[in-house]
Structure formats: C-alpha cells, structure tokens
Design a protein around this motif. Structure first.
Motif, PDB file in Angstrom:
ATOM      1  N   SER A   7       0.820  -1.193   0.000  1.00 33.78           N
ATOM      2  CA  SER A   7       0.000   0.000   0.000  1.00 33.78           C
ATOM      3  C   SER A   7       0.864   1.257   0.000  1.00 33.78           C
ATOM      4  CB  SER A   7      -0.885  -0.013   1.238  1.00 33.78           C
ATOM      5  OG  SER A   7      -1.462   1.243   1.427  1.00 33.78           O
ATOM      6  N   TYR A   8       0.325   2.302  -0.623  1.00 40.04           N
ATOM      7  CA  TYR A   8       0.969   3.620  -0.586  1.00 40.04           C
ATOM      8  C   TYR A   8       1.113   4.099   0.860  1.00 40.04           C
ATOM      9  CZ  TYR A   8       1.044   8.716  -0.734  1.00 40.04           C
ATOM     10  OH  TYR A   8       1.350  10.019  -0.500  1.00 40.04           O
ATOM     11  N   PHE A   9       0.216   3.630   1.738  1.00 40.59           N
ATOM     12  CA  PHE A   9       0.182   4.129   3.116  1.00 40.59           C
ATOM     13  C   PHE A   9       1.141   3.380   4.058  1.00 40.59           C
ATOM     14  CE2 PHE A   9      -3.952   4.978   1.188  1.00 40.59           C
ATOM     15  CZ  PHE A   9      -3.935   6.354   1.267  1.00 40.59           C
ATOM     16  N   ILE A  58     -16.114  12.943  -3.251  1.00 42.11           N
ATOM     17  CA  ILE A  58     -14.691  13.282  -3.068  1.00 42.11           C
ATOM     18  C   ILE A  58     -14.227  14.145  -4.238  1.00 42.11           C
ATOM     19  CG2 ILE A  58     -12.357  12.395  -2.648  1.00 42.11           C
ATOM     20  CD1 ILE A  58     -13.520   9.734  -1.943  1.00 42.11           C
ATOM     21  N   LEU A  59     -13.525  15.194  -3.887  1.00 39.00           N
ATOM     22  CA  LEU A  59     -12.903  16.034  -4.918  1.00 39.00           C
ATOM     23  C   LEU A  59     -11.410  16.087  -4.639  1.00 39.00           C
ATOM     24  CD1 LEU A  59     -15.447  18.953  -4.696  1.00 39.00           C
ATOM     25  CD2 LEU A  59     -15.354  17.217  -6.479  1.00 39.00           C
ATOM     26  N   ASN A  60     -10.630  16.215  -5.689  1.00 38.46           N
ATOM     27  CA  ASN A  60      -9.178  16.304  -5.461  1.00 38.46           C
ATOM     28  C   ASN A  60      -8.623  17.466  -6.257  1.00 38.46           C
ATOM     29  OD1 ASN A  60      -7.797  15.371  -8.088  1.00 38.46           O
ATOM     30  ND2 ASN A  60      -9.495  13.942  -7.823  1.00 38.46           N
ATOM     31  N   LYS A  61      -7.411  17.879  -5.909  1.00 40.65           N
ATOM     32  CA  LYS A  61      -6.869  19.062  -6.593  1.00 40.65           C
ATOM     33  C   LYS A  61      -6.121  18.696  -7.875  1.00 40.65           C
ATOM     34  CE  LYS A  61      -2.362  19.902  -4.452  1.00 40.65           C
ATOM     35  NZ  LYS A  61      -1.624  20.673  -3.473  1.00 40.65           N
ATOM     36  N   TYR A  62      -6.061  17.387  -8.193  1.00 44.53           N
ATOM     37  CA  TYR A  62      -5.254  16.962  -9.330  1.00 44.53           C
ATOM     38  C   TYR A  62      -6.034  16.922 -10.647  1.00 44.53           C
ATOM     39  CZ  TYR A  62      -2.503  15.769  -5.325  1.00 44.53           C
ATOM     40  OH  TYR A  62      -1.835  15.846  -4.134  1.00 44.53           O
ATOM     41  N   ILE A  81     -12.914   5.407   0.264  1.00 43.68           N
ATOM     42  CA  ILE A  81     -12.199   6.697   0.259  1.00 43.68           C
ATOM     43  C   ILE A  81     -10.700   6.424   0.137  1.00 43.68           C
ATOM     44  CG2 ILE A  81     -11.473   8.638   1.739  1.00 43.68           C
ATOM     45  CD1 ILE A  81     -14.322   8.645   2.928  1.00 43.68           C
ATOM     46  N   ILE A  82     -10.225   5.474   0.943  1.00 45.01           N
ATOM     47  CA  ILE A  82      -8.780   5.210   0.963  1.00 45.01           C
ATOM     48  C   ILE A  82      -8.327   4.546  -0.344  1.00 45.01           C
ATOM     49  CG2 ILE A  82      -6.933   4.023   2.226  1.00 45.01           C
ATOM     50  CD1 ILE A  82      -8.415   4.739   4.797  1.00 45.01           C
ATOM     51  N   ASP A  83      -9.177   3.679  -0.902  1.00 42.71           N
ATOM     52  CA  ASP A  83      -8.871   3.095  -2.228  1.00 42.71           C
ATOM     53  C   ASP A  83      -8.708   4.201  -3.258  1.00 42.71           C
ATOM     54  OD1 ASP A  83      -8.856   0.461  -1.573  1.00 42.71           O
ATOM     55  OD2 ASP A  83     -10.902   0.040  -2.237  1.00 42.71           O
ATOM     56  N   TYR A  84      -9.638   5.160  -3.206  1.00 41.89           N
ATOM     57  CA  TYR A  84      -9.632   6.260  -4.180  1.00 41.89           C
ATOM     58  C   TYR A  84      -8.346   7.089  -4.052  1.00 41.89           C
ATOM     59  CZ  TYR A  84     -10.992  10.647  -6.401  1.00 41.89           C
ATOM     60  OH  TYR A  84     -11.020  11.761  -7.195  1.00 41.89           O
ATOM     61  N   ILE A  85      -7.995   7.424  -2.813  1.00 45.08           N
ATOM     62  CA  ILE A  85      -6.789   8.229  -2.596  1.00 45.08           C
ATOM     63  C   ILE A  85      -5.552   7.438  -3.022  1.00 45.08           C
ATOM     64  CG2 ILE A  85      -5.352   9.358  -0.821  1.00 45.08           C
ATOM     65  CD1 ILE A  85      -7.992   9.970   0.666  1.00 45.08           C
ATOM     66  N   GLU A  86      -5.583   6.162  -2.735  1.00 45.86           N
ATOM     67  CA  GLU A  86      -4.451   5.300  -3.092  1.00 45.86           C
ATOM     68  C   GLU A  86      -4.263   5.254  -4.617  1.00 45.86           C
ATOM     69  OE1 GLU A  86      -4.090   1.726  -0.821  1.00 45.86           O
ATOM     70  OE2 GLU A  86      -1.988   1.881  -1.396  1.00 45.86           O
TER      71      GLU A  86
END
Ligand SMILES: Cc1cc2nc3c(=O)[nH]c(=O)nc-3n(C[C@H](O)[C@H](O)[C@H](O)COP(=O)(O)O)c2cc1C
Length: 404
Positions: A183-185, A370-374, A393-398
């Motif tokens: 995982s990225y985390f 969820i919104l992101n700045k990318y 949420i964590i899957d999405y961020i990952e």
C-alpha cells in the motif's frame, strides 16, 4: 481487504515474546480469521497451549505425532491461507532456512505452499549475527516474507534491534502479504482528527455537535490495515466506540482534545511531523466567550458566538505531505466542497451530506463526494455503512497516489 474466513496458522516458537503471540491470535480472530496455533516444544516453556485454545477457539498443535489428527502437519499445511511464525526464534529461522524438519513447526513450514511470514524476535546480537542474517536472506530468496523487528529496549535488558513489533504493525504487514499489494500508506505517519469539539460556555455548560467519531475510527482502522502508523487526536466522541477501538488497537497513540482552540494548537504543533493529515473532526465554527462563573439569569441569556480559527486553512502545507479534509454540508455539496478544497489548499476533500434521511453526522452510514486538486473529477460513494465508505475513500486516494 479483511481476514473474514481466512485460515491463519500462527506458529509460536520459544522466544520471550511468545506470550505476545496470544494477543496476536486474539487480534486476528477479532478481525474474522480462523486462527490455528502451532507451538514448538520450547514455546511451551513460555506460554501454555490453553491460552491459545481459549482465544482462538481451536485445538492447538504441539506434537507432530498426535494421533488424534490425521497427519497434522499436512492437514494444517493444506488448510492454511497464510502461515505466520511469531515470534520466530533464531533457531526456527535457521531450521526453516536449511530445510530441517524435526518438529511440528519446521515440518509444517517445509510442507506448505501457503504464503509464509516470519516475525523474528530476539536479542540484537543474535539477530545481527551474520549467520542469522544469512539465514534470513536465504528465507527471502525462497519466498518467505520477513518482517523487520522493532528497535527498543529488549526483555533481556539490551537496547537495540530485535523487539517483537506491535500487533497493529504485524496486522498491516500480514494484510499486505495476503492481498499481494504494497500500500501507498505503508510506513506513513498519519494524523487523524475525529469527533466533535467542545466549546465551553461556563464551568457547567458547553456547546458541541453530534459527531460520534465513527468515520474517523473506520478510516483509522483502514489506514492501520494498510500499514499506516496512525495517531489520533480525539474530541468529543462515543465512549463505547473509543473503548472498543482501544481494545482492538492498544498501541495506537491517542491524544484527547477538547475545544477547537485546543485542537488548533495540537494540529499546528504537529505541522512538520506527519506524512498524511486526515482531518475528520467536526470542529465548531463558532464559540462563546467563556465565563468563569456559572451564568445565572432567570430571564434567559444571550450567547454571543465568535468564529473559531480555521485549522485546515492555517495548517502549513508541506510539499511532500498529503492533506485530506472533510466537509459537512446540508446543500450545494459539490460547489461548497470545491471552494473549501481551494481555500484551504487541500489535496482531497470529502463532503458528507448532513441533512435528512442520509445525514452522516452521528450515524452509521454516509454518502460522500470526493474532490481532489489533481483533476476535475468528482467521485461519489453512494449511501453505505462507514466501514465501506472509509475503505472506498482510501482506495480512491491510493489510486491517485501517482499524482502525489
Ligand atoms: C528466558 C529465555 C528467553 C529466550 N528468548 C529468546 C528470544 O527472544 N529469541 C530467540 O531467538 N531465542 C530465545 N531464547 C532461546 C531459545 O529458547 C532457544 O534457542 C530454543 O532452542 C528455541 O527453540 P524453538 O525455536 O524450537 O522454539 C530464549 C531462551 C530463554 C531461556
């Protein structure tokens, strides 16, 4: 990913940390796994099989020639989704590395094709001994997964590498191995704020909100499962949730906060210390002027509320850290969230609906956007329980990790 219905064989060898393996067995069982303990003869010097039998609910194997089971090392080898040796002594590491099969644990390791994790735990000199290190290298070359021991004060009085890692850490490692994904985390230091703040009016009264901390706890569990090193800043939350979290993750650092000012000071105090800031707490937007004496007026009182400090906007944004904010909105979810994402300079914002039937605050379920700045993409997770929401949420961020 969770451990529901996974068959985990926990091999316990004769190190001083053998007693900690009982905590690990109980933890894995609570995560839904079927745990089967296997002990070396020397492990029996440190802890009794009855402890493992009680916490796992399963028979404990200590003897290869136990006639009550049909060839026990083969039946366990075939049953296993994963075998973990924790603690692993220098002796069992040496035996496994060289294919020695002279007891139940070493024979099982040699006869199973399941994924195998070794959690070495011993005195630093034993661990750093070139022979042990060569044996570990040999195991790695033969597809064993080796967990690095912790550094600290060892039971033998020495200080150094060789300490049995925290159960949460072992769990994170184990999930990664089972899922086959790094995982990225993993290894990231993650600060999560959760619960509501309390704004005192006078010595007996306060203003707070309905936040229970459920979303924060679910996110914390999910980060831990992916190998994150989590610290919680906890406001006003459900005591039941807190005690159940503490019993599951006794080593996770928890710091209590009360008011929005208190939370502000603590978060800003940590602005250089974490890789990920996940700000889930429901921070009061307004606070009263505190009165040192109990307010008394039979005709009622007027409370003047002033704006609290904006923690997320004030938090220094470091280039290599990740900032995740939460927004509670009753209307114009996406529009308001977009503004907050920009104004507070966040990487991600997760907007909850806090109105009507789908009101997330204080409840078990939520629906989020969820919104992101990318990129301009909006990602919606439909109404579901907060465990599911936290995982997604964590899957999405990952998945967006590549932008980070
Ligand atoms: C009090 C005590 C504590 C021990 N702790 C450890 C330890 O933490 N790690 C280790 O590798 N060996 C430790 N040993 C040595 C092992 O018990 C010994 O090497 C034994 O042969 C291991 O057997 P096993 O691998 O079959 O369980 C300890 C021995 C004693 C007497």
């Amino acid at each position: 990913m969770d451990l529901k219905d996974k068959n985990i064989i926990l091999c316990v060898s004769g190190g001083i940390a053998a007693y900690k393996a009982a905590g690990l067995a109980s933890f894995l069982k609570k995560q839904g796994a079927n745990v089967y303990a296997v002990m070396t003869k020397n492990a029996l010097e440190f802890i009794k099989p009855l402890t493992f039998k009680t916490v796992t609910g399963n028979k404990v194997t200590t003897n290869m020639f136990d006639e009550s089971d049909f060839v026990p090392h083969i039946s366990l080898a075939d049953l296993a989704d994963l075998i973990i040796v924790a603690p692993a002594t220098a002796n069992i590491i040496a035996k496994a590395a060289h294919g020695i099969a002279d007891d139940m644990v070493s024979t099982l390791l040699l006869s199973s094709n399941a994924k195998k994790i070794i959690v070495p735990s011993m005195n630093s000199k034993m661990y750093l001994n070139p022979i042990t290190q060569k044996n570990i290298k040999l195991l790695k070359e033969n597809d064993y997964f080796i967990m690095e021991p912790d550094i600290g004060l060892l039971a033998c009085g020495y200080e150094g590498i060789g300490k049995f890692p925290d159960i949460e850490k072992i769990y994170g490692f184990l999930l990664q191995i089972l899922s086959g994904k790094k995982s990225y985390f993993t290894g990231k230091k993650i600060l999560i704020t959760l619960g509501g703040t309390i704004e005192d009016i006078d010595p007996v009264r306060y203003i707070s909100n309905r936040s229970s901390g459920k979303m924060g706890f679910n996110l914390a569990e999910e980060f831990i499962a992916r190998g994150g090193n989590v610290t919680l800043l906890i406001g006003n939350i459900s005591e039941l949730l807190l005690s159940s979290f503490k019993s599951k993750y006794p080593k996770t650092k928890i710091i209590n906060v009360r008011s929005s000012n208190d939370l502000y000071d603590k978060v800003i105090g940590f602005e250089n210390d974490f890789d990920i800031y996940c700000m889930v707490a429901a921070v009061a937007d307004y606070m009263p002027d505190y009165k040192a004496d109990k307010i008394k007026n039979k005709n009622g009182i007027e409370l003047k509320l002033s704006a609290t400090k904006d923690i997320l906007a004030s938090l220094k944004k470091r280039k290599n850290a990740l900032y995740i904010g939460f927004a509670a909105e009753t209307e114009n979810l996406t529009k308001n969230a977009k503004e907050k994402l920009k104004n507070k300079n966040l990487d991600f914002i997760i907007a909850n609906i806090v109105k009507g039937e789908k009101n997330a605050i204080g409840n078990d379920n939520a629906e989020v956007v969820i919104l992101n700045k990318y990129n301009e993409e909006e990602f919606r997770i439909d109404y579901n329980d907060k465990k599911f929401i936290a995982q997604n949420i964590i899957d999405y961020i990952e998945k967006l990790g590549k932008f980070i």
